[in-house]
Design a protein around this motif. Structure first.
Motif, PDB file in Angstrom:
ATOM      1  N   LEU A   1     -43.021  36.031 -33.082  1.00  0.00           N
ATOM      2  CA  LEU A   1     -42.056  34.926 -32.691  1.00  0.00           C
ATOM      3  C   LEU A   1     -41.343  33.960 -33.544  1.00  0.00           C
ATOM      4  CD1 LEU A   1     -43.492  34.494 -29.049  1.00  0.00           C
ATOM      5  CD2 LEU A   1     -41.699  35.921 -29.672  1.00  0.00           C
TER       6      LEU A   1
ATOM      7  N   LEU B   1     -38.728  32.533 -35.893  1.00  0.00           N
ATOM      8  CA  LEU B   1     -37.179  32.379 -35.850  1.00  0.00           C
ATOM      9  C   LEU B   1     -36.444  32.968 -37.310  1.00  0.00           C
ATOM     10  CD1 LEU B   1     -36.711  29.109 -33.826  1.00  0.00           C
ATOM     11  CD2 LEU B   1     -36.794  31.500 -32.951  1.00  0.00           C
TER      12      LEU B   1
ATOM     13  N   TRP C   1     -33.787  32.982 -38.659  1.00  0.00           N
ATOM     14  CA  TRP C   1     -32.696  32.199 -39.355  1.00  0.00           C
ATOM     15  C   TRP C   1     -33.330  31.060 -40.034  1.00  0.00           C
ATOM     16  CZ3 TRP C   1     -32.687  32.983 -34.014  1.00  0.00           C
ATOM     17  CH2 TRP C   1     -32.678  31.901 -33.320  1.00  0.00           C
ATOM     18  N   LEU C   2     -34.742  30.540 -39.801  1.00  0.00           N
ATOM     19  CA  LEU C   2     -35.496  29.659 -40.226  1.00  0.00           C
ATOM     20  C   LEU C   2     -36.444  30.161 -41.387  1.00  0.00           C
ATOM     21  CD1 LEU C   2     -36.355  27.339 -37.079  1.00  0.00           C
ATOM     22  CD2 LEU C   2     -34.157  27.366 -38.568  1.00  0.00           C
TER      23      LEU C   2
ATOM     24  N   LEU D   1     -41.377  23.971 -35.647  1.00  0.00           N
ATOM     25  CA  LEU D   1     -40.232  23.964 -34.814  1.00  0.00           C
ATOM     26  C   LEU D   1     -40.611  23.077 -33.430  1.00  0.00           C
ATOM     27  CD1 LEU D   1     -37.798  25.714 -33.449  1.00  0.00           C
ATOM     28  CD2 LEU D   1     -39.568  27.122 -32.479  1.00  0.00           C
TER      29      LEU D   1
ATOM     30  N   ARG E   1     -39.203  19.640 -33.704  1.00  0.00           N
ATOM     31  CA  ARG E   1     -37.621  19.541 -33.601  1.00  0.00           C
ATOM     32  C   ARG E   1     -37.269  19.634 -32.079  1.00  0.00           C
ATOM     33  NH1 ARG E   1     -36.039  23.458 -37.079  1.00  0.00           N
ATOM     34  NH2 ARG E   1     -38.171  23.459 -37.584  1.00  0.00           N
ATOM     35  N   LEU E   2     -38.010  20.634 -31.434  1.00  0.00           N
ATOM     36  CA  LEU E   2     -37.658  20.862 -29.982  1.00  0.00           C
ATOM     37  C   LEU E   2     -37.948  19.529 -29.183  1.00  0.00           C
ATOM     38  CD1 LEU E   2     -38.817  24.517 -29.452  1.00  0.00           C
ATOM     39  CD2 LEU E   2     -36.263  23.763 -29.582  1.00  0.00           C
ATOM     40  N   ARG E   3     -38.998  18.965 -29.517  1.00  0.00           N
ATOM     41  CA  ARG E   3     -39.434  17.710 -28.810  1.00  0.00           C
ATOM     42  C   ARG E   3     -38.545  16.380 -29.165  1.00  0.00           C
ATOM     43  NH1 ARG E   3     -44.447  20.197 -29.464  1.00  0.00           N
ATOM     44  NH2 ARG E   3     -44.585  19.269 -31.193  1.00  0.00           N
TER      45      ARG E   3
ATOM     46  N   TRP F   1     -38.878  33.871 -27.300  1.00  0.00           N
ATOM     47  CA  TRP F   1     -38.601  32.562 -27.949  1.00  0.00           C
ATOM     48  C   TRP F   1     -38.600  31.417 -27.046  1.00  0.00           C
ATOM     49  CZ3 TRP F   1     -34.402  35.175 -31.281  1.00  0.00           C
ATOM     50  CH2 TRP F   1     -34.928  35.838 -32.370  1.00  0.00           C
TER      51      TRP F   1
ATOM     52  N   ALA G   1     -40.958  28.008 -26.562  1.00  0.00           N
ATOM     53  CA  ALA G   1     -39.936  26.785 -26.487  1.00  0.00           C
ATOM     54  C   ALA G   1     -40.745  26.053 -25.302  1.00  0.00           C
ATOM     55  CB  ALA G   1     -38.812  26.927 -26.775  1.00  0.00           C
TER      56      ALA G   1
ATOM     57  N   ARG H   1     -36.079  19.280 -22.152  1.00  0.00           N
ATOM     58  CA  ARG H   1     -35.458  19.532 -23.594  1.00  0.00           C
ATOM     59  C   ARG H   1     -34.419  20.709 -23.841  1.00  0.00           C
ATOM     60  NH1 ARG H   1     -35.272  15.279 -26.574  1.00  0.00           N
ATOM     61  NH2 ARG H   1     -35.218  16.635 -28.209  1.00  0.00           N
TER      62      ARG H   1
ATOM     63  N   ALA I   1     -31.925  21.092 -26.549  1.00  0.00           N
ATOM     64  CA  ALA I   1     -32.706  21.095 -27.917  1.00  0.00           C
ATOM     65  C   ALA I   1     -33.018  22.621 -28.122  1.00  0.00           C
ATOM     66  CB  ALA I   1     -33.970  20.395 -28.139  1.00  0.00           C
ATOM     67  N   VAL I   2     -33.406  23.102 -26.924  1.00  0.00           N
ATOM     68  CA  VAL I   2     -33.939  24.652 -27.004  1.00  0.00           C
ATOM     69  C   VAL I   2     -32.514  25.317 -27.308  1.00  0.00           C
ATOM     70  CG1 VAL I   2     -34.645  26.434 -25.691  1.00  0.00           C
ATOM     71  CG2 VAL I   2     -35.840  24.250 -25.468  1.00  0.00           C
TER      72      VAL I   2
ATOM     73  N   HIS J   1     -31.747  24.700 -31.080  1.00  0.00           N
ATOM     74  CA  HIS J   1     -32.363  25.336 -32.015  1.00  0.00           C
ATOM     75  C   HIS J   1     -32.818  26.693 -31.917  1.00  0.00           C
ATOM     76  CE1 HIS J   1     -33.185  21.534 -34.137  1.00  0.00           C
ATOM     77  NE2 HIS J   1     -33.354  20.798 -32.827  1.00  0.00           N
ATOM     78  N   ILE J   2     -32.767  27.179 -30.626  1.00  0.00           N
ATOM     79  CA  ILE J   2     -32.828  28.749 -30.391  1.00  0.00           C
ATOM     80  C   ILE J   2     -31.826  29.442 -29.899  1.00  0.00           C
ATOM     81  CG2 ILE J   2     -34.636  30.217 -29.285  1.00  0.00           C
ATOM     82  CD1 ILE J   2     -36.696  28.136 -29.382  1.00  0.00           C
TER      83      ILE J   2
ATOM     84  N   PRO K   1     -28.451  29.667 -32.383  1.00  0.00           N
ATOM     85  CA  PRO K   1     -28.672  30.481 -33.334  1.00  0.00           C
ATOM     86  C   PRO K   1     -28.950  31.897 -32.975  1.00  0.00           C
ATOM     87  CG  PRO K   1     -29.826  28.246 -33.570  1.00  0.00           C
ATOM     88  CD  PRO K   1     -29.425  28.458 -32.092  1.00  0.00           C
ATOM     89  N   ALA K   2     -29.523  32.233 -31.937  1.00  0.00           N
ATOM     90  CA  ALA K   2     -30.084  33.602 -31.715  1.00  0.00           C
ATOM     91  C   ALA K   2     -28.683  34.161 -31.119  1.00  0.00           C
ATOM     92  CB  ALA K   2     -30.866  33.578 -30.526  1.00  0.00           C
TER      93      ALA K   2
END
Lengths: 255, 252
Positions: free
Chosen positions: A96, A98, A100-101, A109, A112-114, B141, B145, B153, B156-157, B160-161, B164-165
């Motif tokens: 899992l 990502l 692109w990172l 990750l 950043r999500l939090r 994913w 998250a 959040r 943010a999900v 960040h996810i 881009p996906a």
């Protein structure tokens, strides 16, 4: 650059946390996979949950992770009586990551999500610990399957949660890589409450301080007698081999 | 390279048809006559090309922005989905061509109406593709998250996810957009304009300057093909993780 001898101070948050699940029930497509299922995880211990595919292992793990699928219910809390929310980290069979990172950004990750500050120093130290120091800036698609799963392990550790749930995290790897990663996981997850799902009896015997077998329909949990010695155990150990035969006999009886 | 050879072959067939088919030049001018016209009218053609290119570029830009924002709103808000999505899909039954005269009436003979045409014609493919991508974030994913961050959040999900996906899906939409945006601009010029390659084609046609019409058509085709390949190459460069290993996005 960091060296592999970098010392990581033990995380302050690491107070062992037990997990209690009572009367879990999962009905899927009219079929009761399990009902009135109880599960106790001792704080700071490594438990393996062994069972055939389709028995509901992953659903049980999702319940513990707070990803409650439809048709599942149960009473779940930590050893302190509080909910587990925010105190669990997960690692799955798929890494899992990502795509692109780069590896470092994948490991960080969660923060950043939090919306928290990212501790890149600690992430780099963890990458050293899992043997990916030179790949911090690499994109996941340039890594091998074993390296990707190492990165996923670093990401799981970066979350620094007292409970770690793993769903067949090593089953997609070749045998040698798997053995190495198993040893690494045992070393790095020490002190956390770990539940690892597997359908491979040998993996359970190698890694588990405690082993639970899930089978039947509706499924029940049975604890196997704890093996002598600390994990990771040698798969060739006579005690492991004997227990392996015993498990196979038991699984055959049910199947 | 192979494409160029095919093109050369077609030009030969064209020239042969003129030589042996005894076709009058006001129906089909020879490739040579078209090339000559291209050379003689280079200055005028360049001016009209700049106008059309500008219409296409601005239409692409605005259509992409509008389509992108629409897809994000649809992806983020359930209420927006319920209210907007049926209308958006139904609106696709209206041929954009039919409202071209209205756009010219409202926005005039200048750039505005052509930009609006190009924008409208690419709006749906951009929105639909991007929204589709946003809806199909791999579940693994999202689960990851969900375990990492509290339920509030969501933004943010998304940032960040999910976004881009969904970029590869948006890229598919942009490729379609690059292919159809010139249609919008030229159509707008046909309905009413005083400049642009579409205008030049109509103008030349009505004066029986068929060679000039073909020259303008050739420039337009080159512009459209160039635009498509430029967009395609740009997207591949921007999303190296996708074009290199498309299977990685399928992981869930």
């Amino acid at each position: 650059m960091l060296t592999s001898s970098a010392v990581i101070p033990p995380p302050a948050s690491l107070v062992p946390l037990a997990v209690h699940l009572r009367a879990a029930r999962l009905v899927y497509a009219g079929l009761t996979l399990f009902d009135r299922l109880d599960l106790e995880l001792i704080g700071g211990s490594f438990t393996c949950l062994l069972g055939p595919s389709g028995i509901g292992k992953s659903s049980l793990l999702r319940l513990l992770a707070g990803l409650t699928p439809p048709g599942i219910s149960g009473e779940l809390h930590g050893g302190d009586g509080l909910p587990l929310t925010g105190r669990v980290a997960c690692m799955a069979q798929q890494d899992l990551l990502l795509p692109w990172l780069n590896v470092l950004d994948n490991v960080t990750l969660g923060s950043r999500l939090r919306g928290e500050r990212t501790d890149r120093q600690r992430a780099l130290e963890l990458l050293v610990r899992v043997g990916l120091a030179d790949c911090a800036l690499a994109r996941p698609d340039t890594l091998s399957g074993g390296m990707r799963q190492r990165a996923a392990l670093a990401r799981t550790l970066m979350e620094d949660r007292p409970v770690v749930l793993m769903d067949e995290p090593f089953s997609g790897l070749d045998a040698l890589t798997r053995l190495r990663l198993q040893a690494l996981a045992v070393e790095l997850l020490a002190g956390r409450t770990v539940l690892l799902i597997t359908h491979d009896p040998l993996e359970a015997l190698r890694l588990g301080e405690h082993i639970l077998v899930m089978n039947g329909r509706p499924a029940t949990l049975q604890a196997l007698p704890d093996l002598p010695g600390a994990p990771p155990r040698d798969p060739g150990d006579p005690a492991v081999q004997a227990a392996y035969r015993a498990i196979l006999r038991r699984l055959e009886v049910v199947a | 390279m192979r494409g160029l050879l095919t093109l050369a072959g077609l030009l030969l067939v064209w020239q042969a048809a003129i030589l042996f088919g005894d076709l009058p030049p006001y129906l089909l001018p020879s490739p040579l006559a078209v090339a000559l016209s291209l050379w003689r009218n280079a200055g005028a053609l360049l001016g009209h090309t700049v106008v059309t290119a500008l219409e296409i570029a601005l239409g692409m830009l605005l259509g992409t922005l509008l389509g992108g924002v629409t897809a994000l709103v649809l992806g983020y808000s359930r209420r927006a989905r319920r209210w907007l999505l049926p209308m958006l899909i139904a609106s696709q039954a209206i041929p954009v061509f039919a409202i071209a005269p209205l756009l010219v009436l409202w926005l005039g003979y200048g750039l505005g109406s052509k930009i609006a045409m190009a924008m409208l014609i690419i709006y749906f493919p951009v929105t639909a593709n991007f929204y589709d991508g946003l809806r199909h974030t791999p579940q693994g994913w999202l689960d990851l998250a969900r375990v990492m961050a509290p339920a509030d959040r969501r933004w943010a999900v998304l940032r960040h996810i999910a976004i881009p996906a969904a970029l590869p899906a948006l890229a598919s939409g942009l490729r379609v957009a690059a292919a159809v945006a010139p249609i919008g601009a030229v159509l707008g010029e046909w309905v009413g304009a005083s400049a642009g390659l579409g205008y030049l084609m109509l103008h030349a046609n009505s004066r029986m300057q068929i060679d000039l019409m073909f020259a303008a058509l050739g420039v337009l085709a080159a512009l459209a093909v160039g635009l498509y390949f430029a967009v395609d190459a740009g997207l591949k460069k921007l999303l190296p993780w996708h074009s290199a290993h498309p299977e990685t996005t399928a992981a869930d």
